[in-house]
Design a protein around this motif. Sequence first.
Motif, PDB file in Angstrom:
ATOM      1  N   ALA A  47      -3.564  10.519  -4.181  1.00 53.17           N
ATOM      2  CA  ALA A  47      -2.799   9.703  -5.136  1.00 53.17           C
ATOM      3  C   ALA A  47      -1.304   9.716  -4.818  1.00 53.17           C
ATOM      4  N   TYR A  90       6.555   4.526  -9.073  1.00 52.19           N
ATOM      5  CA  TYR A  90       5.880   3.648  -8.119  1.00 52.19           C
ATOM      6  C   TYR A  90       5.971   2.175  -8.543  1.00 52.19           C
ATOM      7  N   ARG A 107       0.919   6.375  -2.954  1.00 51.65           N
ATOM      8  CA  ARG A 107       2.092   5.771  -3.592  1.00 51.65           C
ATOM      9  C   ARG A 107       3.346   5.891  -2.722  1.00 51.65           C
ATOM     10  N   ASP A 109       4.206   8.627  -9.633  1.00 52.18           N
ATOM     11  CA  ASP A 109       3.460   7.533 -10.257  1.00 52.18           C
ATOM     12  C   ASP A 109       4.344   6.721 -11.211  1.00 52.18           C
TER      13      ASP A 109
END
Length: 192
Positions: A159, A131, A163, A128
Amino acid sequence: MRHAKFRLPAQLNQLIYSPTRNIEKAQIRNLSQNSWLSLHQNILITGATGCGKTYLACALGHEHCLQGKSVYYIRLKELLESLFLAQADGSYRKLLAKLIKYDLLILDDWGLEPLSAQQRGDLLELIDARYGYKSHIIISQLPQESWHEMIGESTHADAILDRLIHGSIKLNLKGESIRKQLNKLTDDDQLS
């Protein structure tokens, strides 16, 4: 180059191209340019054991190092162990910051083992944070359709995969093990 810690001293000009391997020169030439890195895209390399996935990833990483990009190669298991140990000794944020800064992070042996809850959380935090800013090359024997199950727990899996997979470049290598082919050549040479 030394900081990248490549598993293999691979170079693009030594790749074996053939229709049976599902590698095309034009596509690899395109990937050797920085456009996909500039767009923060990922490359997902899948295929059977020994078909040259790691070699291709290291060759691409080597090429991008020559072009001034920061690259780091690591096996997924080693990455997750490092993150776990960093949690224990208080250096987690420092390690995460180091991993986030690389232009290209190459994760090898993706999917060899199911992930624990801690590993899922650590992996999501890293992916994350990178990303939209950085790129990955993911190398896996496991077909992409099985990644969700390997990650486990659907919220984290959704999730992480959203990504990684969205807008990624997918290479599915085919063919017989290159190691097996090279050993056969060596065995044949010894017989003559």
